[in-house]
Structures are given as C-alpha cells and as structure tokens.
Scaffold this active site. Structure first.
Site, short mmCIF file in Angstrom:
data_model
loop_
_atom_site.label_atom_id
_atom_site.label_comp_id
_atom_site.label_asym_id
_atom_site.label_seq_id
_atom_site.Cartn_x
_atom_site.Cartn_y
_atom_site.Cartn_z
N TRP A 1 6.70 -6.82 11.75
CA TRP A 1 8.15 -6.91 11.95
C TRP A 1 8.47 -7.07 13.43
CZ3 TRP A 1 11.77 -4.20 14.70
CH2 TRP A 1 13.12 -4.41 14.38
N ASN B 1 -6.23 3.92 11.56
CA ASN B 1 -5.27 3.65 12.63
C ASN B 1 -5.65 4.36 13.93
OD1 ASN B 1 -2.40 3.80 10.37
ND2 ASN B 1 -3.73 2.08 10.89
N ASP C 1 4.22 -0.04 5.41
CA ASP C 1 3.45 -1.10 6.04
C ASP C 1 4.35 -2.20 6.59
OD1 ASP C 1 1.15 -2.40 6.85
OD2 ASP C 1 0.75 -3.30 4.89
N GLY C 2 3.90 -2.81 7.68
CA GLY C 2 4.59 -3.98 8.22
C GLY C 2 5.35 -3.76 9.52
N ASN C 3 5.24 -2.58 10.11
CA ASN C 3 5.98 -2.31 11.35
C ASN C 3 5.57 -3.26 12.48
OD1 ASN C 3 7.31 -0.17 10.15
ND2 ASN C 3 5.93 1.38 10.95
N ARG C 4 4.28 -3.46 12.64
CA ARG C 4 3.81 -4.32 13.73
C ARG C 4 4.18 -5.78 13.50
NH1 ARG C 4 -2.30 -3.12 15.38
NH2 ARG C 4 -2.69 -3.34 13.15
N ARG D 1 -7.03 2.37 16.89
CA ARG D 1 -6.25 1.40 17.65
C ARG D 1 -6.30 1.71 19.14
NH1 ARG D 1 -0.78 0.75 13.86
NH2 ARG D 1 -1.85 -0.22 12.07
#
Length: 259
Positions: free
Chosen positions: A38, A81, A33-36, A84
């Site tokens: 980042w 997801n 989690d957290g790619n976007r 999206r």
C-alpha cells in the site's frame, strides 16, 4: 454527503440486514497483509503503510464487537518479519506498541499477547505486557460482555507448536516423568493445553487481506477446521463493507468440520 457516500451507507445497511439472523463466527483471525505494498503504491516509506494499517485496527475491532464476535486475533508481526532490516523493523515495533496501547486505552477489551516474547527487545515486551496487565480485569466480565483481543506479535505457527510441546515436556519432567514416558503418552490435548491461545475457541473464520491466498503459518494448529476469506484490498484500505462481505461469505458456508 456525496452520492458515493450515500450509496456506500445504503449498501452497508443492506448487508447488516442480511446478516441479522445469520450464523456468525465466535473467533475471527486476521492476517493484516499489504501495508508495505500500500505504501509503495502511494510512493511512501514502508513505515507509513504500517502506521496506516495500525490506524485501521480500532475500526476493525469496533466492527467485530458490533457483530458479537467473542475473540479476535490480529497477526501484527511474524517471526519471519523479525529478519527485516533494522531500518524497517525498529519503527514497525514502535508502531505496533503504539497500536496495542491505543487498544488498551479504550478500556473495552482484554488484550492478550500471543507469540514468542524471547525474540523481541525487552522494551517491546514491557510495553506489550503492560497493556495486557492493565486490561486483564476486563476479562472478568460476564461471557459475551468483553471481546478478547489477541495480538500476535513475534508469532509463527511452527514456533507455537514447538513451544507447546516443549512446555508440556518440561511440565512432565518437573513431575518426575522420564522423557521417554512423556513422549510416549503425549496427546493432542496435551499440545492444545499449552498453545498461546489455550482456553479460547479455535478461529471459525480467518481473513487475509492483500489478495495473497495462503496462511503463512498463522495459527496452524487452531485453524484446521477454520473457514478462510481472502480479500483483494490491502489492509490500510480494508473497510466495514469488506468485513461485512466476509461475514456474509462465512454465513453461506456449510461447516462440516472434517465430517
């Protein structure tokens, strides 16, 4: 080598020594989690964050293999997801396929795709299954020699349980059993035998990056007795030291498994 790098290596070596005789998880699940977020903090497009996150996967698998983990499940794409925007989803699917093919190209680990493939474009399913087939023979090695890598794509915990129940009922119907009788005799074991991860040990440890402290439907059935480790860093910044800290935290837990 700079002072910072030297101190980092010393700390990693120290953690490794601490973990030398510590209990280790046989199966680790990871919510990447957290790619976007980042990408947003560096002023880049979401696809850049997804690509940086994918680049971190091989390193993680090296760390897990070194720690004698038997199974790793990486949650790369949820069923949620899939809703999206096409502008984000199309490159994300391409990035996931590239990452899975990179794992397969290592020729070290059997890859298993877990999720509902009916929800994905045909070209994605073909690429993912191609890697699965190409690495299948690696699973024939002696136990402990080849870590299994599960790639959770188009995966949702509720969807998995629904699919497992449906598969069992279809099997019973094919055997001539009525729906009423099949439902009346349904057991926990019947569902477990039809999960995407059937035949594998349940996760001992689940790691989620980005600071979020929830499972979001990840391996709902299998994680009933799992230990959880929530890490503040975004997945593209997840380091070896973060992994070792997760193992250290796990080693200090008293696992009662509901007893």
């Amino acid at each position: 080598m700079g002072v910072k790098d030297l101190l980092y290596r010393i700390y990693v070596a120290r953690l490794r020594r601490q973990l030398a005789d510590a209990p280790k998880p046989a199966h680790i699940g990871v919510i990447l989690d957290g790619n976007r977020r980042w990408a947003k903090q560096v002023g880049a497009a979401a696809s850049h964050g997804h690509r940086q996150g994918a680049a971190n996967v091989l390193e993680f698998l090296d760390w897990a293999d070194e720690a004698d983990v038997q199974v790793v499940t990486l949650w790369m794409l949820s069923t949620d997801n899939l809703h999206r925007s096409a502008e984000e989803l199309a490159p994300l699917l391409e990035i996931i396929c590239d990452a899975v093919e990179s794992i397969g190209a290592q020729r070290r680990w059997p890859v298993s795709i877990v999720g509902n493939m009916d929800l994905l474009p045909e070209w994605v399913v073909e690429r993912l299954h191609s890697v699965e087939e190409a690495t299948a023979q690696l699973a024939g090695r002696d136990p402990g020699e080849a870590m299994t890598v599960n790639i959770a794509v188009s995966y949702g915990g509720r969807q998995e349980i629904a699919d497992a129940v449906r598969a069992h009922l279809e099997q019973r119907a094919a055997a001539g059993v009525s729906l009423a009788d099949a439902a009346a005799s349904l057991t926990v074991e019947d569902i477990a035998e039809n999960l995407y991860t059937r035949g594998q040990p349940d996760p001992d440890l689940v790691i989620r990056t980005s600071g979020e402290q929830r499972l979001s439907g990840f391996l709902l059935w299998q994680t009933v007795y799992s230990e959880y480790y929530f890490c503040e860093v975004y997945w593209p910044d997840f380091r070896h030291v973060d992994f070792l800290r997760a193992l250290r935290d796990y080693s200090l837990r008293e696992r009662r498994r509901g007893k």
